[in-house]
Design an enzyme around this catalytic site. Structure first.
Site, PDB file in Angstrom:
ATOM      1  N   ARG A  41       0.828  -1.213   0.000  1.00 29.92           N
ATOM      2  CA  ARG A  41       0.000   0.000   0.000  1.00 29.92           C
ATOM      3  C   ARG A  41       0.857   1.256   0.000  1.00 29.92           C
ATOM      4  O   ARG A  41       0.559   2.222  -0.692  1.00 29.92           O
ATOM      5  CB  ARG A  41      -0.946   0.006   1.205  1.00 29.92           C
ATOM      6  CG  ARG A  41      -2.040  -1.043   1.116  1.00 29.92           C
ATOM      7  CD  ARG A  41      -2.861  -1.097   2.387  1.00 29.92           C
ATOM      8  NE  ARG A  41      -1.999  -1.411   3.516  1.00 29.92           N
ATOM      9  CZ  ARG A  41      -2.232  -1.044   4.774  1.00 29.92           C
ATOM     10  NH1 ARG A  41      -3.301  -0.356   5.080  1.00 29.92           N
ATOM     11  NH2 ARG A  41      -1.393  -1.385   5.732  1.00 29.92           N
TER      12      ARG A  41
ATOM     13  N   ASN B  41      -6.319  -2.368   2.495  1.00 28.57           N
ATOM     14  CA  ASN B  41      -6.404  -3.818   2.607  1.00 28.57           C
ATOM     15  C   ASN B  41      -7.864  -4.256   2.668  1.00 28.57           C
ATOM     16  O   ASN B  41      -8.691  -3.597   3.298  1.00 28.57           O
ATOM     17  CB  ASN B  41      -5.696  -4.299   3.878  1.00 28.57           C
ATOM     18  CG  ASN B  41      -4.198  -4.256   3.771  1.00 28.57           C
ATOM     19  OD1 ASN B  41      -3.630  -4.255   2.688  1.00 28.57           O
ATOM     20  ND2 ASN B  41      -3.525  -4.239   4.912  1.00 28.57           N
TER      21      ASN B  41
END
Length: 92
Positions: A21, A39
């Protein structure tokens, strides 16, 4: 004039707890996109990016490329109209 779009991509593979990320955020900011990477409970990462279509396509190529953290097994994407409201690119 560039067409502005919203890219939503779901990235599957070993992409959680490997810095994916944050890597995505860095690439998106370098390109000049806004949105977020987060997520999902099933192990995927959802990436939402808004900006010029050409720049969103560049991010999508990077997500599918060999330089990502972890291991990307596949990316599914949909395209839509930008909704705006993002300030920068967040990690969720």
């Amino acid at each position: 004039m560039y067409e502005h779009v919203r890219l939503t991509a779901w990235v599957r593979g070993r992409v959680q707890e490997v810095g994916f990320r944050w890597w995505t955020r860095s690439r998106a900011l370098e390109i000049g996109l806004v949105g977020y990477a987060g997520n999902l409970a099933d192990g995927r990462v959802q990436v939402v990016a808004e900006g010029a279509r050409e720049e969103c396509e560049r991010l999508l190529r990077l997500l599918r490329g060999s330089g990502t953290p972890g291991r990307v097994d596949g990316v599914t994407e949909i395209w839509g109209e930008p909704r705006a409201g993002y300030d920068g690119f967040a990690v969720r």
